[in-house]
Design an enzyme around this catalytic site. Structure first.
Site, mmCIF file in Angstrom:
data_model
loop_
_atom_site.group_PDB
_atom_site.id
_atom_site.type_symbol
_atom_site.label_atom_id
_atom_site.label_comp_id
_atom_site.label_asym_id
_atom_site.label_seq_id
_atom_site.Cartn_x
_atom_site.Cartn_y
_atom_site.Cartn_z
ATOM 1 N N HIS A 105 0.806 -1.213 0.000
ATOM 2 C CA HIS A 105 0.000 0.000 0.000
ATOM 3 C C HIS A 105 0.843 1.267 0.000
ATOM 4 O O HIS A 105 0.368 2.327 -0.382
ATOM 5 C CB HIS A 105 -0.910 0.036 1.223
ATOM 6 C CG HIS A 105 -1.866 -1.110 1.289
ATOM 7 N ND1 HIS A 105 -2.809 -1.350 0.321
ATOM 8 C CD2 HIS A 105 -2.025 -2.088 2.215
ATOM 9 C CE1 HIS A 105 -3.512 -2.429 0.652
ATOM 10 N NE2 HIS A 105 -3.045 -2.904 1.786
ATOM 11 N N HIS A 130 5.664 6.625 6.695
ATOM 12 C CA HIS A 130 5.323 6.122 5.367
ATOM 13 C C HIS A 130 4.776 7.279 4.540
ATOM 14 O O HIS A 130 4.597 8.397 5.054
ATOM 15 C CB HIS A 130 4.299 4.986 5.480
ATOM 16 C CG HIS A 130 3.033 5.398 6.152
ATOM 17 N ND1 HIS A 130 2.848 5.260 7.513
ATOM 18 C CD2 HIS A 130 1.907 5.965 5.675
ATOM 19 C CE1 HIS A 130 1.656 5.722 7.843
ATOM 20 N NE2 HIS A 130 1.054 6.165 6.750
ATOM 21 N N HIS A 132 2.206 8.970 1.249
ATOM 22 C CA HIS A 132 1.003 8.942 0.417
ATOM 23 C C HIS A 132 1.159 9.950 -0.709
ATOM 24 O O HIS A 132 1.798 10.997 -0.536
ATOM 25 C CB HIS A 132 -0.235 9.313 1.234
ATOM 26 C CG HIS A 132 -0.551 8.364 2.341
ATOM 27 N ND1 HIS A 132 -1.335 7.246 2.154
ATOM 28 C CD2 HIS A 132 -0.188 8.375 3.649
ATOM 29 C CE1 HIS A 132 -1.446 6.601 3.307
ATOM 30 N NE2 HIS A 132 -0.755 7.254 4.229
ATOM 31 N N HIS A 149 3.733 10.454 6.804
ATOM 32 C CA HIS A 149 3.052 10.293 8.085
ATOM 33 C C HIS A 149 3.989 9.606 9.067
ATOM 34 O O HIS A 149 4.393 8.459 8.843
ATOM 35 C CB HIS A 149 1.779 9.466 7.921
ATOM 36 C CG HIS A 149 0.651 10.205 7.281
ATOM 37 N ND1 HIS A 149 -0.495 9.592 6.811
ATOM 38 C CD2 HIS A 149 0.487 11.538 7.054
ATOM 39 C CE1 HIS A 149 -1.306 10.517 6.312
ATOM 40 N NE2 HIS A 149 -0.731 11.693 6.436
ATOM 41 N N THR A 218 -5.947 6.425 8.463
ATOM 42 C CA THR A 218 -6.479 6.700 7.120
ATOM 43 C C THR A 218 -6.574 5.435 6.276
ATOM 44 O O THR A 218 -6.864 5.511 5.083
ATOM 45 C CB THR A 218 -5.615 7.739 6.388
ATOM 46 O OG1 THR A 218 -4.308 7.205 6.173
ATOM 47 C CG2 THR A 218 -5.529 9.034 7.185
ATOM 48 N N THR A 219 -6.320 4.285 6.886
ATOM 49 C CA THR A 219 -6.463 2.990 6.220
ATOM 50 C C THR A 219 -7.287 2.079 7.132
ATOM 51 O O THR A 219 -7.370 2.320 8.343
ATOM 52 C CB THR A 219 -5.087 2.340 5.957
ATOM 53 O OG1 THR A 219 -4.406 2.170 7.212
ATOM 54 C CG2 THR A 219 -4.243 3.197 5.022
#
Length: 268
Positions: A105, A130, A132, A149, A218-219
């Site tokens: 992801h 990580h 995005h 993040h 957010t996941t």
């Protein structure tokens, strides 16, 4: 566009609910989905597109229900904020070996123990960070090309996430050059380089002003009670470095979520 500010004389009281987040670790390299099944993100169960995309997360499993029904969901558009005298963010980050993972992801860097974020009397250990694309958070309706993040957890299991917005600049960032040179070649693979040490503090801006609010992961499972700090000053990396990440993940950002009754506070 910057958020419109209001001044409040009253203190905002918020409750931080305990959530759990498993940080990937160990000194093995994993290639298969089976060996990766204990990780918090299983690529076989959700994605950012199609029938398993973000609009459908809440219907996929009972444990994902908050993705649909939650009232403190992230990310949000920061369009209006209330100026307050808030505690400074104090980063006590130590060097870590390079532990870089493609979890299907995102690209995630798992961080060695011993690094902390302190906000007033609250202390959170840095677990991992990580990326995005585009940025999940929007500022005045604008999403940045990327965001990092930085995920922290305190002894009670409560999470705090620092969002470092990433803009396109002219020069390569040396740390990103190091990260991208060591990218895992496959999904569900981790590379650990004991001989490479770095300090993520070198990515942080000189100005630590921030917006803060209560939100969620957010996941999936979109757990709420997460304390969010969005740094106002973005980090610049080159267009080439942004493009390199997009070769792995062309889009991995959740849609913006309703604010409902929450207030966004501005540290000034």
């Amino acid at each position: 566009m910057r958020p419109h500010l209001h001044w409040l004389g009253l203190a905002l009281v918020t409750s931080i609910f305990s959530t759990s987040l498993l940080a990937s670790g160990g000194h093995t390299v994993s290639h298969s989905k089976k060996s990766h099944s204990a990780a918090p993100h299983d690529p076989s169960h959700w994605s950012y597109e199609g029938s398993t995309g973000a609009e459908n997360w809440g219907n996929m499993k009972p444990e994902f229900a908050l993705c649909k029904s939650g009232t403190q969901q992230s990310p949000i558009n920061i369009n209006e904020a209330y100026a307050q005298n808030l505690d400074r963010l104090q980063f006590f980050y130590q060097p870590s070996k390079l532990n870089i993972q493609n979890n299907g992801h995102t690209i995630q860097l798992n961080y060695d123990g011993g690094s902390f974020l302190e906000v007033g009397k609250d202390r959170y250990q840095l677990l991992q960070f990580h990326f995005h694309t585009p940025s999940e958070e929007a500022i005045g309706g604008k999403r940045y090309p990327m965001v990092a993040h930085l995920v922290h957890k305190n002894e009670a299991g409560q999470l705090a996430v620092v969002a470092l917005l990433i803009n396109q600049g002219k020069a390569d960032n040396p740390l990103f050059t190091q990260f991208w040179e060591n990218l895992p070649s496959e999904h569900n693979e981790t590379k650990i380089k004991d001989d490479i040490k770095y300090n993520v503090a070198s990515l942080l801006p000189g100005n630590s002003s921030y917006w803060t609010f209560m939100g969620s992961l957010t996941t999936p499972p979109c757990s709420e009670g997460v304390r969010w700090f969005v740094l106002k000053e973005p980090l610049n990396i080159s267009a080439k470095q942004i493009s390199r990440f997009k070769r792995e993940f062309s889009m991995n950002a959740r849609p913006l979520q309703p604010l409902f009754e929450r207030a966004v506070l501005d540290s000034n």
